[in-house]
Design an enzyme around this catalytic site. Structure first.
Site, mmCIF file in Angstrom:
data_model
loop_
_atom_site.group_PDB
_atom_site.id
_atom_site.type_symbol
_atom_site.label_atom_id
_atom_site.label_comp_id
_atom_site.label_asym_id
_atom_site.label_seq_id
_atom_site.Cartn_x
_atom_site.Cartn_y
_atom_site.Cartn_z
ATOM 1 N N HIS A 51 -5.542 18.160 -5.067
ATOM 2 C CA HIS A 51 -5.072 18.995 -3.963
ATOM 3 C C HIS A 51 -3.864 19.785 -4.466
ATOM 4 C CE1 HIS A 51 -5.763 19.106 0.620
ATOM 5 N NE2 HIS A 51 -6.877 19.386 -0.015
ATOM 6 N N HIS B 282 -14.559 25.259 -6.903
ATOM 7 C CA HIS B 282 -14.244 23.951 -6.347
ATOM 8 C C HIS B 282 -15.507 23.211 -5.918
ATOM 9 C CE1 HIS B 282 -11.239 21.150 -4.774
ATOM 10 N NE2 HIS B 282 -12.026 20.975 -3.735
#
Length: 735
Positions: A95, A49
């Site tokens: 998300h 990420h």
């Protein structure tokens, strides 16, 4: 090391998402065993990420520059020049994992995070968009996830006070265990008032701003970089909790201290929280950072250094402050009721030093935390080519009339009004074209100029042929912006894929990136920001490859923008070549039950030529309405224009030498439907012929029904009923 901290074992290292060879790399880098807090920091900075370790190599090939690009990838958001001293600042982020675990807070904090990425650069947010992918409607969790995600997006955006103006919602069984929630935010700033994350000056105070730090979201970035097994519920504590009202205060306070000239550098505390924000600010400025965690405002007692450094509590910023403006800046934050604490300073050591309770918990080389993150050239296997589907071999199982009604009522093609009516798309008063068309249009300030905004991807194309699917995602965003009359300027992306350690999945990523790059180059549509979300799989089953594209275009006068509604008396023309391509079409999948074949090829020269022609017509005031053709082809585009205008159409002519069902439902690219006043019809045809662009008059708008060739009419009321009923009925448990 204090006895209260756990021993660094292979099991602990693995639990932090670090592989044995990566841990050996850490040992070699620092020359000793890391402390527990240092292990957590490496875990945060070296996960997918934050480090893009599986994708970085390939992302370098993407076009990121143009004369109008002020800031490309590498900052909180991308920045483009839109004239008159104005800049547009925008980005898209995912998300996904948090929204599957806890849909309301996962989606809400996704919106909050992307808004901070924009206003941390000095921009006032003016619009949000999203791209949502859910599992099969029949799956037990889907209804719950849809309801929670939509409520979370609306709850945060509406409370914060920014309109949510566009998006995309699809369903597919491949998202059953891993939904996608991609959020995009767009803001406006002056080109000479943009703020960056690069720290400068030695001995300058580092200031913590915003809400207090808690234990929510610890290991959020690491969780987002791992696939789900059967433990999704156990990961609920890694989901952040948002407060849109605090974020609104943070926005106003940040913009005020920026206007006062207090800010040297500023960084949102997003993924990996205090760790990534501090490291990025120092590393970009070739400076060291020293933090004293005793001064961090905490809302929970007894927080450890590990917890504070990895917390992803929301609504927080980190800033390097002009020392002479310290009192002025603090007074502003006190006025807004937010925490303001000097927690450290910049140094000339190039070390990242963290102190807590009188002890040094972290002492690491700051640049190497990012620069030495693993970079993998993972094995990648190209997706095998699919056969071209012969349209003449596809026998229609139902009438074209019945097929159209069924597609309009299908989960993917039905109206998403139930979704976007829960979002306030009119707040701030500048939304010119709301959701429901090709692109939303938002006026910039008092106008007359505006921005055209869209999110797009056709994931079934990307599964069948990643290169063509990547091209098509960019081309469709370009068409959706063009169809309003706006000039496409730049894009952001969110590359959602499965496990990159599987060569076939890595092949999808590489192919899509290459396709995106080819289209962005050919269309002068550079990528200025983005995000990569990998390991989107559950128990070994990956999502469809979904490289979301967010596009931004500029229109000189919003009053000249066109929508998709045609009105009675207008001539309706099909612009662009039609071959009747049914491979990977919605018709083939949802009517014929065949999810197969090669997707339609994307001719980028044709896209450019046809799009520039159509945009020129719109800007010259020669076109009354325009709609690009995509899912469902000509038939769905006609139906959508008819429903928008509450006006019927008798389709009198279709392209020659193609089966009727292929003419109606084929998904050939680079095509538009336009409607014009009858007095402009001959001139339009002449202009198209002179430009070498295919054009066909298909009928004249009028009446209260849509009639396909050799079919009974369908009233506009019946079209709307089919289109509008499925989603509300599904969410009520009736469908």
């Amino acid at each position: 090391m204090p006895s209260s901290e756990p021993e660094i074992t292979p099991e602990l290292v693995a639990g932090h998402g670090l592989k044995p060879d990566e841990y050996e790399r850490i040992l070699k880098l620092i020359g000793r065993t890391p402390t527990f807090t240092e292990l957590g920091i490496f875990s945060a900075m070296w996960n997918e990420h934050c480090s893009y370790k599986s994708s970085r190599l390939h992302l370098r090939s993407l076009p990121t520059k143009a004369p109008w690009v002020i800031q490309g990838p590498g900052e909180n958001a991308g920045v483009i020049d839109i004239g008159d001293g104005d800049a547009c600042i925008f980005k898209m982020e995912s998300h996904n994992h948090p929204s599957f675990i806890e849909p309301y807070q996962g989606a809400a904090t996704g919106v909050g995070g992307i808004l901070r990425d924009v206003f941390t650069m000095g921009a006032r947010p003016i619009a949000c968009l999203n791209l949502l992918r859910f599992g099969s409607p029949e799956h037990a969790k889907t209804r719950h996830l849809v309801g929670g995600v939509v409520a979370g997006i609306g709850g945060y955006g509406n409370s914060f006070g920014v309109p949510t103006v566009g998006g995309s919602v699809n369903f597919h069984t491949r998202y059953d265990g891993n939904i996608l929630v991609n959020a995009m935010a767009v803001g406006i700033a002056k080109t000479n008032e943009i703020f960056y994350a690069k720290a400068t000056g030695v001995g300058r105070p580092i200031v913590y701003l915003g809400s207090k730090t808690g234990r929510d979201g610890i290991h959020g970035a690491t969780m987002a970089s791992a696939s789900f097994e059967a433990d999704a519920e156990e990961k609920r504590p890694t989901v952040q909790v948002g407060d849109p009202f605090s974020e609104k205060l943070l926005l106003e306070a940040c913009l005020e201290i920026m206007a006062k000239g207090c800010v040297i550098a500023i960084q949102d505390m997003g993924a990996a929280g205090l760790t990534s924000s501090a490291v990025e600010m120092g590393a970009k400025g070739n400076l060291g950072i020293e933090l004293d965690l005793d001064k961090v405002p905490c809302r929970e007692q007894g927080m450890t250094a590990y917890e504070m450094m990895l917390s992803e509590s929301q609504e927080r910023m980190l800033m390097v402050l002009d020392p002479a403006r310290e009192a002025e800046a603090e007074a502003i934050f006190v006025k807004w009721g937010l925490d303001f604490a000097i927690i450290g300073k910049t140094t000339d050591t190039l070390r990242f030093v963290i102190k807590h309770n009188g002890q040094t918990k972290v002492d690491l080389p700051i640049k190497e935390l990012g620069d030495e993150a693993p970079l993998y050239d993972r094995p990648h296997k190209p997706t095998s080519k699919k056969p071209v589907i012969d349209a003449t071999a596809i026998k229609p199982p139902v009438s074209n009339r019945e097929a159209l009604l069924k597609l309009l009522a299908s989960p993917d093609q039905c109206s998403k009004r139930w979704v976007w009516e829960q979002y306030d798309h009119l707040i701030l008063g500048n939304t010119v074209q709301p959701p429901g068309g090709d692109s939303a249009i938002v006026r910039v300030g008092e106008g007359p100029k505006g921005l055209a905004l869209t999110t797009d991807v056709t994931q079934r194309y990307c599964e069948a042929d990643p290169f063509e699917g990547g091209k098509q995602a960019v081309a469709e965003a370009w068409r959706n912006i063009t169809a309003t009359g706006a000039l496409p300027l730049a894009l952001t992306d969110n590359l959602n894929f499965g496990n990159p350690e599987k060569p076939e999945i890595m092949g999808q990523l590489v192919g899509c990136v290459q396709g995106i790059g080819a289209a962005a180059s050919a269309l002068d549509f550079p990528i200025v920001s983005g995000n990569v979300s990998l390991y989107n799989e559950t128990q070994g089953r990956g999502i469809l490859p979904t490289p979301s594209i967010g596009g931004v275009g500029l229109i000189a006068d919003v009053l000249k923008a066109v929508g998709i509604a045609f009105t009675s008396g207008q001539k309706v023309f099909l612009v662009g070549n039609t071959a009747g391509w049914l491979g990977q079409s919605i018709y083939l999948r949802d009517i014929c039950g065949q999810e197969e074949g090669a997707p339609p090829p994307v001719d980028l020269l044709a896209e450019r030529k046809t799009g520039d022609f159509v945009r020129g017509l719109i800007n010259a005031g020669r076109v009354a309405a325009c709609h690009d053709l995509s899912d469902g082809g000509l038939a769905l585009a006609i139906a959508e224009m008819a429903m928008a205008g509450k006006t019927g159409l008798i389709v009198k002519k279709l392209p020659n030498n193609i089966p009727v069902h292929a003419s109606l439902f084929g998904e050939d690219q680079a095509r538009y439907l336009v409607s014009v006043a009858p007095t402009n019809a001959t001139d339009l045809q002449s202009s198209a012929n002179a430009a070498g662009i295919s054009i066909l008059e298909i009928g004249t708008a009028g009446g209260d029904a849509l009639q396909l060739p050799d079919e009974a009419p369908i009233s506009i009321l019946d079209l709307r009923k089919a289109h509008e009923e499925w989603l509300p009925a599904y969410m009520d448990g009736r469908a």
